[in-house]
Design an enzyme around this catalytic site. Structure first.
Site, PDB file in Angstrom:
ATOM      1  N   PRO A   1       0.848  -1.192   0.000  1.00  0.00           N
ATOM      2  CA  PRO A   1       0.000   0.000   0.000  1.00  0.00           C
ATOM      3  C   PRO A   1       0.883   1.243   0.000  1.00  0.00           C
ATOM      4  CG  PRO A   1       0.046  -0.990   2.187  1.00  0.00           C
ATOM      5  CD  PRO A   1       0.788  -1.921   1.279  1.00  0.00           C
TER       6      PRO A   1
ATOM      7  N   GLN B   1      -6.349  -1.429   3.128  1.00  0.00           N
ATOM      8  CA  GLN B   1      -5.580  -1.061   4.319  1.00  0.00           C
ATOM      9  C   GLN B   1      -6.272   0.080   5.044  1.00  0.00           C
ATOM     10  OE1 GLN B   1      -1.738   1.188   4.666  1.00  0.00           O
ATOM     11  NE2 GLN B   1      -0.963  -0.793   5.410  1.00  0.00           N
TER      12      GLN B   1
ATOM     13  N   CYS C   1       3.169   3.224   9.201  1.00  0.00           N
ATOM     14  CA  CYS C   1       3.433   4.528   8.579  1.00  0.00           C
ATOM     15  C   CYS C   1       3.924   5.524   9.628  1.00  0.00           C
ATOM     16  CB  CYS C   1       2.170   5.053   7.909  1.00  0.00           C
ATOM     17  SG  CYS C   1       2.421   6.648   7.088  1.00  0.00           S
TER      18      CYS C   1
ATOM     19  N   LYS D   1       0.154  -4.694   9.241  1.00  0.00           N
ATOM     20  CA  LYS D   1       1.445  -4.325   8.658  1.00  0.00           C
ATOM     21  C   LYS D   1       2.167  -3.429   9.657  1.00  0.00           C
ATOM     22  CE  LYS D   1       3.670  -2.732   4.385  1.00  0.00           C
ATOM     23  NZ  LYS D   1       4.604  -1.709   4.867  1.00  0.00           N
TER      24      LYS D   1
ATOM     25  N   HIS E   1       7.706  -4.627   7.644  1.00  0.00           N
ATOM     26  CA  HIS E   1       8.702  -3.797   6.969  1.00  0.00           C
ATOM     27  C   HIS E   1       9.954  -3.862   7.830  1.00  0.00           C
ATOM     28  CE1 HIS E   1       9.686   0.282   4.862  1.00  0.00           C
ATOM     29  NE2 HIS E   1      10.742  -0.492   4.993  1.00  0.00           N
TER      30      HIS E   1
ATOM     31  N   GLY F   1      10.421  -4.370   2.327  1.00  0.00           N
ATOM     32  CA  GLY F   1      11.497  -3.405   2.520  1.00  0.00           C
ATOM     33  C   GLY F   1      12.722  -3.691   1.674  1.00  0.00           C
ATOM     34  N   GLY F   2      12.994  -2.836   0.706  1.00  0.00           N
ATOM     35  CA  GLY F   2      14.224  -2.921  -0.073  1.00  0.00           C
ATOM     36  C   GLY F   2      14.292  -4.045  -1.081  1.00  0.00           C
TER      37      GLY F   2
END
Length: 334
Positions: free
Chosen positions: A14, A67, A97, A137, A169, A210-211
């Site tokens: 998202p 989400q 977030c 998340k 994440h 992540g990444g």
């Protein structure tokens, strides 16, 4: 040789201002099996706003997850029930977030500091959404926390509430001192901490985020995790999804980039007839020719001409013709 022991879950993260319904229709063209997520939608927007504006989606988007952003258990339960009625395949709670706007609303990553409240939120969502899966998340930690202990306590709270899927994440979130962009890049990636959750909670599906940018990286993480969530790379270079779809789901992509672009024209015209500006759709298509000859002219035409009065879906053919001209006959034949 890479072998998949079980069907992996690959998803597109998202992303605020990016993964709206038009973006998701476009991304679905690349990968029929990849799970798509909405932008974060706040409970207030759903309860007090125009629900169709925030929640309506096209059938082609399935499997698609909603989400939610919020911190009030009752409001989240109410919105989970609404999301389930709209037909989402999953409803996800944002606990990752770090933006100031989200912090001011007392949700997002700052919720990780109150695992008891998150557990109550998840419990209410599960009870309200009935058969629709509720997931979370999160980050590996927040600010100065002791990462392993902090994350374990947080996941324990949602596990006890009945959640059986967590998306991690693998970076810490710094609530002060770093911008959202910096929070996506500066904190070091610690996949090992995320992997510890899979060991500690073997009955939970753990998705790592992540990444991660390539098929090879995705495959390597599937040795440890139940799935991989890809963020900005899937938006900026969506062709990577075709590689993942073929390798992990055995679904070869026969459509070319031009085929995918042309397939969007009927959708553009359908939405244009209901008042959606063409630029609201084509802005999500800029990465189609990322890394390819002709990519610059593709981006230029869609960026500069889509906003002009009277623009129609024909802009796609205009841009494709310019790409062909930029590439040249020798390159096309090759």
């Amino acid at each position: 040789m890479y072998h998949v022991k079980q069907t992996p879950e690959i998803s597109v993260a998202p992303m605020l201002d990016w993964t709206d319904r038009h973006c998701r229709v476009f991304l679905r063209s690349f990968a029929p099996h990849v799970r798509l997520y909405t932008e974060m939608v706040t409970t207030g927007a759903i309860i007090f706003g125009d629900r169709d504006r925030y929640l309506a989606f096209s059938p082609s988007e399935h499997p698609v997850a909603l989400q939610l952003g919020g911190s009030d258990p009752a409001h989240l339960g109410q919105c989970a029930a609404i999301g389930a009625d709209y037909g989402y395949d999953e409803i996800n709670l944002n606990c990752g977030c770090p933006s100031d706007r989200v912090q001011n609303g007392a949700f997002g990553a700052c919720l990780m500091k109150d695992p008891g409240r998150v557990g109550d939120c998840v419990s209410n969502m599960i009870n309200a959404a009935q058969d629709t899966e509720i997931t979370v998340k999160c980050r590996i930690g927040v600010d100065e926390c002791v990462d392993e202990e902090f994350l374990h306590a947080f996941v324990k709270s949602i596990h006890e509430a009945g959640c059986r899927k967590v998306i991690i994440h693998a970076r810490k979130a710094w609530l002060k001192g770093l911008s959202p962009k910096e929070n996506r890049e500066i904190p070091p990636l610690r996949y090992d901490i995320a992997a510890g959750i899979k060991t500690a909670f073997p009955d939970m599906r753990v998705i790592v985020n992540g990444g991660i940018k390539t098929l090879a990286e995705t495959q390597s993480h599937l040795d440890t995790f139940d799935g991989v969530m890809i963020g900005r790379e899937a938006y900026q270079n969506p062709w990577v999804l075709t590689e993942i779809e073929q390798a992990l789901y055995g679904h070869p992509t026969t459509a070319s980039r031009a085929d995918i672009a042309r397939a969007m024209i009927p959708y553009i015209e359908e939405r244009r007839a209901t008042g959606t500006p063409v630029k609201s759709i084509t802005r999500h298509m800029l990465g189609l020719y990322q890394g390819q000859r002709g990519g610059r002219v593709w981006r230029r035409i869609l960026s500069t001409e889509a906003h002009l009065p009277g623009t129609t879906g024909a802009i796609i053919e205009t841009a494709l013709a310019a790409v062909d001209q930029a590439v040249g006959p020798e390159w096309i034949a090759a």
